[in-house]
Design an enzyme around this catalytic site. Structure first.
Site, PDB file in Angstrom:
ATOM      1  N   HIS A  72     -22.266  -4.155  10.679  1.00 41.64           N
ATOM      2  CA  HIS A  72     -21.224  -5.020  10.158  1.00 41.64           C
ATOM      3  C   HIS A  72     -19.963  -4.240   9.788  1.00 41.64           C
ATOM      4  O   HIS A  72     -18.957  -4.821   9.435  1.00 41.64           O
ATOM      5  CB  HIS A  72     -21.770  -5.767   8.933  1.00 41.64           C
ATOM      6  CG  HIS A  72     -20.846  -6.814   8.404  1.00 41.64           C
ATOM      7  ND1 HIS A  72     -20.317  -7.819   9.196  1.00 41.64           N
ATOM      8  CD2 HIS A  72     -20.350  -7.023   7.156  1.00 41.64           C
ATOM      9  CE1 HIS A  72     -19.538  -8.586   8.452  1.00 41.64           C
ATOM     10  NE2 HIS A  72     -19.542  -8.126   7.216  1.00 41.64           N
ATOM     11  N   ASP A 102     -24.291  -7.675  15.210  1.00 39.75           N
ATOM     12  CA  ASP A 102     -23.893  -7.684  13.800  1.00 39.75           C
ATOM     13  C   ASP A 102     -24.764  -8.713  13.086  1.00 39.75           C
ATOM     14  O   ASP A 102     -24.695  -9.907  13.379  1.00 39.75           O
ATOM     15  CB  ASP A 102     -22.405  -8.055  13.682  1.00 39.75           C
ATOM     16  CG  ASP A 102     -21.928  -8.068  12.224  1.00 39.75           C
ATOM     17  OD1 ASP A 102     -22.773  -8.063  11.296  1.00 39.75           O
ATOM     18  OD2 ASP A 102     -20.697  -8.098  12.015  1.00 39.75           O
ATOM     19  N   SER A 129     -14.838  -8.399   7.147  1.00 39.12           N
ATOM     20  CA  SER A 129     -15.874  -9.237   6.556  1.00 39.12           C
ATOM     21  C   SER A 129     -15.233 -10.466   5.903  1.00 39.12           C
ATOM     22  O   SER A 129     -14.365 -11.088   6.500  1.00 39.12           O
ATOM     23  CB  SER A 129     -16.677  -8.373   5.571  1.00 39.12           C
ATOM     24  OG  SER A 129     -17.766  -9.049   5.024  1.00 39.12           O
TER      25      SER A 129
END
Lengths: 387, 275
Positions: B253, B225, B103
């Site tokens: 994610h 995602d 991320s």
């Protein structure tokens, strides 16, 4: 047949009725979030039909965008890590506009035989709670902002008590350090100050210590420091300044028994006059670092005794490159140790470090001398260098 | 004032650094993303413990990091987190290490690699996005209004945090088991720090950093995602010179949690065996 308490018996409720007519919304999703089953309550709240949702949309698809991000970054990972999540606030988007606040809880139903793992989620209506919590949050933010403003005001006021000292001028430089006894306060009962007298040539430096700690001591310190400045500026000399301060302190009970080291230096000649009212002696460092304490000019703390004689004054010569270090007892005094041992430690350290630039010297002195500190006291230090 | 109160920064406790695997081997450093803490890696790290020095940590403000170390200025940009990461790497040695970032930490790793080129010789970026907000032809997937909505969502989950989480997270670093008992604790943090990190994450723009990456880089992308779409992963791959991309048959994610086997396989195929 009536129940024992006389009430009519409940009608039989099948599971489908219990599910659909529940006062909360139910939905079951696959692990990737795709909706597998919903109850009627959810359809009612969102405006979707069952056919719109099952197999076609995911749980986060039903949420406002902020909730969708929160779902992906918090909710889904939590479900993976601990197999259940509780009490998370979301807004369901309503078809045609608007939203419906809910509190969500989920648990994972593990895979069994042919049925892969899936997630059971309950959504409880939170319309009222949501409004209430937003009010609470707004109130909390307002309180925090108000506290921050007050804190800022307090800091400005506290710093003003030590403001305005002179860092350098022709033939001299001053370096100071300060550490209040009370954590969170900017000042305590100690002070330092330096300024030029009205003649424009004589430097006045003072370090003082009001009895006690905290804001009461700091307030008295502020008064005493201002009084000192006003009295000294006209050139009365250390002895008379202290005598006048005696009278002043007699009317400021919180400042009673305060100690002061008063110093006046003519930078051009190096001539030093000083007087200590109950204060520890300043430390003189020769240009070569040779230390000696200024033990003359000693008298009692302010307003401690009725006075008939003027307070005595000591004199000394400060060579170029030499320093005078004036400090409060917090720097050298330790419980269970003779004060002379503390003074000796300071003299040894200052002599060893004398060649350092003044800023570094005072940092190191504070660091080394406070290394064995047990109880926290106000600490104040002023180093005057003849340049 | 107060300047003598601050001790030397203990990087290990500041970032709750936890090491496992083979001591002295090449380090593989795993950085968690926006939302949760180092537990995000618990299914992935064991696969590398037999041949790497594996290292996980918590960004300041998350997990069991030292909340007192949070500095609004330093941690007001990705650079601050990158500086923390560089200090963590210096602490564990020997360098260079393999970096695995999820991320927003993907871009924190990129920033660290540009700031201190000696720290990493490979980057693995899982679900990276150099910019979340759409911008003149670039599609990040979000608008600025969406980010405000996220901040509101964080606020809505604020009260639950303050009453239940604060005492546990702030007060008992010596009794970690207390934290484990509370639900949601892996992803709970101080609301002010969560807001700050959300802003830093979602308002950041790291696009200019990508062409400057000088080490081999792997982009690991899920086929769906909602936070970092495949097109965003492809953008990262296109702009980092020496990079390759693997698209996992997974959605969401966090493939490190939802598809650990595929994630492990992608990393293992990219990173040379150090033995």
């Amino acid at each position: 047949m009536p129940a024992a308490d006389g009430r009519a018996p409940l009608p039989a409720e099948d599971l489908a009725t219990l599910y659909d007519e529940a006062p909360c919304a139910y939905l079951t999703t696959w692990m990737d979030g795709t909706i597998a089953r919903v109850n009627r309550r959810l359809l009612e709240w969102t405006g979707w039909s069952e056919a719109d949702l099952v197999g076609r949309r995911t749980f986060p698809d039903l949420l406002r965008v902020g909730g969708r991000i929160f779902y992906e970054t918090h909710y889904a990972p939590l479900l993976q890590m601990q197999e259940e999540v509780s009490d998370v606030a979301f807004d369901l988007e309503v078809v045609g506009g608007g939203f419906h606040p809910v509190v969500a809880s989920s648990c994972v139903a593990p895979a069994q035989g042919d049925v892969p793992a899936h997630v059971r989620t309950t959504l409880v209506d939170a319309t009222g709670r949501h409004a209430y919590e937003r009010e609470l949050l707004a109130a909390r933010r307002a309180a925090e902002a108000s506290e921050a403003r007050e804190r800022e005001t307090a800091i400005v006021l506290q710093r003003s008590l030590l403001a305005g000292w002179l860092e350098e001028g022709p033939g001299f430089a001053v370096e100071t350090r300060y550490r209040p006894a009370i954590e969170g306060l900017e000042v305590g009962g100690d002070w330092y100050d330096s300024f030029l007298l009205a003649d424009g040539e004589t430097l006045s430096a003072s370090v003082g210590d009001v009895v006690g700690r905290g804001l009461t001591a700091a307030a008295a310190m502020g008064q005493l420091r201002s009084a000192y400045r006003a009295l000294a500026s006209v050139g009365a000399g250390p002895s008379r300044v202290l005598d006048h301060l005696d009278d002043f302190v007699a009317r400021v009970p919180d400042a009673w028994m305060a100690t002061v080291a008063a110093i006046e230096l003519e930078p051009a000649t190096g001539h030093l006059r000083y007087a200590c009212a109950g204060h520890l002696p300043p430390l003189l460092l020769g240009p070569d670092g040779a230390p000696s304490y200024l033990w003359a000019g000693r008298s009692a703390p302010l307003a401690a005794l009725p006075r008939t004689e003027p307070r005595p004054v000591g004199e000394a010569q400060l060579e170029r490159g030499g320093r005078v270090i004036v400090f409060t007892d917090g720097l050298v005094e330790r419980q269970g140790r003779d004060i002379d041992a503390g003074l000796e430690a300071l003299a040894v350290a200052a002599s060893r470090l004398h060649a350092l630039p003044a800023a570094e010297l005072v940092d190191r002195l504070v660091e080394e001398l406070l290394a064995d500190e047990q109880t926290r006291d106000d600490v104040c230090l002023l180093a005057l260098t003849r340049t | 004032m107060g300047r003598y109160d601050r001790g030397i920064v203990d990087v290990r406790s500041r970032n709750n650094v936890v090491e496992s695997g083979v001591a002295g081997r090449k380090p593989m450093v795993f950085a968690h993303g926006f939302g949760c803490d180092q537990h995000m890696w618990r299914h992935v790290v064991p696969a590398f413990e037999d041949r790497f020095r594996t290292v996980v940590f918590d960004h300041v403000g998350f997990g069991r990091s030292d909340l007192a170390a949070f500095d609004p200025e330093r941690h007001g940009s990705l650079q601050g987190y990158a500086d923390d990461l560089i200090e963590v790497c210096a602490e564990i040695g020997p360098q260079p290490a393999v970096f695995v970032g999820h991320s927003v930490s993907a871009m924190i790793g990129v920033r660290a690699a540009l700031t201190a080129p000696e720290v990493f010789d490979r980057l693995v970026l899982i679900g990276p996005s150099p910019r979340y907000i759409d911008d003149d032809g670039y599609v990040g997937g979000f608008s600025e209004a969406d980010i405000d909505d996220l901040l509101a969502s964080l606020d809505d989950n604020y009260l639950g945090w303050s009453s239940a989480m604060a005492p546990v997270i702030m007060g008992t670093p010596d009794r970690p088991e207390l934290g484990e008992e509370l639900t949601n604790s892996f992803c709970a943090t101080d609301p002010a720090m969560a807001r700050s990190f959300a802003r830093v994450t979602f308002l950041s723009d790291s696009r200019a950093d990508l062409p400057r990456v000088a080490v081999p880089t792997l982009v690991v992308q899920c086929r769906e995602d909602a936070i970092a779409a495949p097109a965003v992963g492809a953008y990262v791959h296109d702009h980092i010179p020496d990079s390759e991309m693997v698209v996992l048959d997974a959605t969401g994610h966090c493939p490190n949690l939802s598809a650990p086997a595929e994630t492990i396989a992608a990393i293992a195929a990219f990173v040379p065996d150090p033995a």
